[in-house]
Design an enzyme around this catalytic site. Sequence first.
Site, PDB file in Angstrom:
ATOM      1  N   HIS A 125       3.120   2.143  11.216  1.00 26.99           N
ATOM      2  CA  HIS A 125       2.115   2.010  12.282  1.00 26.99           C
ATOM      3  C   HIS A 125       2.143   3.191  13.254  1.00 26.99           C
ATOM      4  CE1 HIS A 125       1.364  -1.988  11.054  1.00 26.99           C
ATOM      5  NE2 HIS A 125       2.374  -2.562  11.638  1.00 26.99           N
ATOM      6  N   ASN A 132      -3.061  -8.688   7.828  1.00 22.99           N
ATOM      7  CA  ASN A 132      -3.907  -8.397   6.659  1.00 22.99           C
ATOM      8  C   ASN A 132      -3.793  -9.495   5.605  1.00 22.99           C
ATOM      9  OD1 ASN A 132      -2.405  -7.190   4.100  1.00 22.99           O
ATOM     10  ND2 ASN A 132      -1.283  -6.469   5.891  1.00 22.99           N
ATOM     11  N   HIS A 138      -2.735  -4.257  18.475  1.00 25.27           N
ATOM     12  CA  HIS A 138      -2.011  -3.874  17.260  1.00 25.27           C
ATOM     13  C   HIS A 138      -1.192  -2.611  17.550  1.00 25.27           C
ATOM     14  CE1 HIS A 138      -1.202  -2.538  13.174  1.00 25.27           C
ATOM     15  NE2 HIS A 138      -1.536  -3.746  12.768  1.00 25.27           N
ATOM     16  N   GLU A 173      -0.426  -0.073  15.837  1.00 25.04           N
ATOM     17  CA  GLU A 173      -1.035   1.198  15.415  1.00 25.04           C
ATOM     18  C   GLU A 173      -2.054   1.680  16.457  1.00 25.04           C
ATOM     19  OE1 GLU A 173      -3.201   1.347  11.582  1.00 25.04           O
ATOM     20  OE2 GLU A 173      -4.587   2.639  12.688  1.00 25.04           O
ATOM     21  N   CYS A 182       2.598   6.397   8.586  1.00 23.20           N
ATOM     22  CA  CYS A 182       1.730   6.625   7.428  1.00 23.20           C
ATOM     23  C   CYS A 182       0.854   7.856   7.692  1.00 23.20           C
ATOM     24  CB  CYS A 182       0.840   5.403   7.189  1.00 23.20           C
ATOM     25  SG  CYS A 182      -0.319   5.673   5.841  1.00 23.20           S
ATOM     26  N   CYS A 188       0.862  -1.181   0.000  1.00 21.59           N
ATOM     27  CA  CYS A 188       0.000   0.000   0.000  1.00 21.59           C
ATOM     28  C   CYS A 188       0.903   1.236   0.000  1.00 21.59           C
ATOM     29  CB  CYS A 188      -0.886  -0.006   1.246  1.00 21.59           C
ATOM     30  SG  CYS A 188       0.092   0.038   2.760  1.00 21.59           S
ATOM     31  N   HIS A 195       5.433  -6.558   8.210  1.00 23.92           N
ATOM     32  CA  HIS A 195       5.348  -7.961   8.620  1.00 23.92           C
ATOM     33  C   HIS A 195       5.666  -8.859   7.436  1.00 23.92           C
ATOM     34  CE1 HIS A 195       2.734  -6.463  12.095  1.00 23.92           C
ATOM     35  NE2 HIS A 195       3.949  -6.695  12.516  1.00 23.92           N
ATOM     36  N   CYS A 227      -8.576   3.597   6.221  1.00 21.42           N
ATOM     37  CA  CYS A 227      -7.895   3.787   4.933  1.00 21.42           C
ATOM     38  C   CYS A 227      -8.450   2.759   3.951  1.00 21.42           C
ATOM     39  CB  CYS A 227      -6.403   3.609   5.185  1.00 21.42           C
ATOM     40  SG  CYS A 227      -5.521   2.696   3.975  1.00 21.42           S
TER      41      CYS A 227
HETATM   42  S1  SF4 Z   1      -3.022   3.306   6.766  1.00 21.85           S
HETATM   43 FE1  SF4 Z   1      -3.440   2.340   4.768  1.00 21.85          FE
HETATM   44  S2  SF4 Z   1      -1.863   3.172   3.396  1.00 21.85           S
HETATM   45 FE2  SF4 Z   1      -1.213   3.577   5.504  1.00 21.85          FE
HETATM   46  S3  SF4 Z   1       0.098   1.853   6.055  1.00 21.85           S
HETATM   47 FE3  SF4 Z   1      -1.948   1.352   6.774  1.00 21.85          FE
HETATM   48  S4  SF4 Z   1      -2.893   0.199   5.083  1.00 21.85           S
HETATM   49 FE4  SF4 Z   1      -1.090   1.229   4.252  1.00 21.85          FE
END
Ligand code: SF4
Length: 276
Positions: free
Chosen positions: A73, A219, A123, A125, A95, A13, A41, A189
């Site tokens: 993340h 994912n 996670h 993030e 990101c 991505c 990962h 996203c």
């Molecule tokens: S937010 Fe979307 S574009 Fe950004 S790293 Fe995660 S999956 Fe990828």
Amino acid sequence: MREVYLAENLGFCYGVKRAIQLAEDSVTPQSRSYTLGPIIHNPQMVARLAEEGIGKIETLDEIAQGTVIVRSHGVGPHVYEKIEAKGLNLVDATCPHVRKAQNAARQLSDDGCQVVIVGDKNHPEVRSILEWAGEGAVAVDTEEEAAGLPMYGRLGIVSQTTFSGARFKKIVSVLLDKSSDVRIIRTICTATDLRQSAAVKLAGEVELMIVVGGKNSANTTKLAQLCSEKCKTYHIETAAEVCDEWFATIKKIGITAGASTPDWIIKEVYEKCQKK
Ligand code: SF4
């Protein structure tokens, strides 16, 4: 004649591509670079970066100098403070979509809201967003968990960027009963949804799906699970795992890959399937 198809959306991505580019650009003969946790990962990509001089650390205590790469993340504010206090160089590959979720959580908290993040609390993030939201913020990823929360005065909701849009809606509908003053910032996203819908579509059109990506990639594992509901599916990390027996009676094969799977691995799998 065997037919091999690639999903319309697959592989890296935007955020992952950007993070890897920033990491590669950070390498200089004078200074070593280290990602804080694996940059993605995918063990093969992590190994390739190591060859380019980009190491991996789990905590900042492991180094006294050099460049630290914050992965896509993101991290909480205390990590930035520690990087600065130790005098380390920073390359911030958070990101921009994750940054938006972090900022939204901080803003909601500053506005006096109880912050609820819809996402997996384990996670990295989500852990980073929780930290930006400050003390008292919580994360839920099921309707049951949402139902178990108490009533709040003001409630602010944000989402993990990779959360399913459909599940987010369901959980938000439960949270709407938890306050009469609710603000929702939908920080999902589209990369995940696009990869999932393209994989499911292709899986419905072929006899066998091969899902390429790290076994430790959430994912990619999710893609494999969705595809397996449509047809026979194998989750592999590299082309070396492609087996002759899979193809005995198969004419149509589909390939997809998670957001952390490098293009070169997808190409190797594609080429190997074509030769079978
Ligand atoms: S937010 Fe979307 S574009 Fe950004 S790293 Fe995660 S999956 Fe990828």
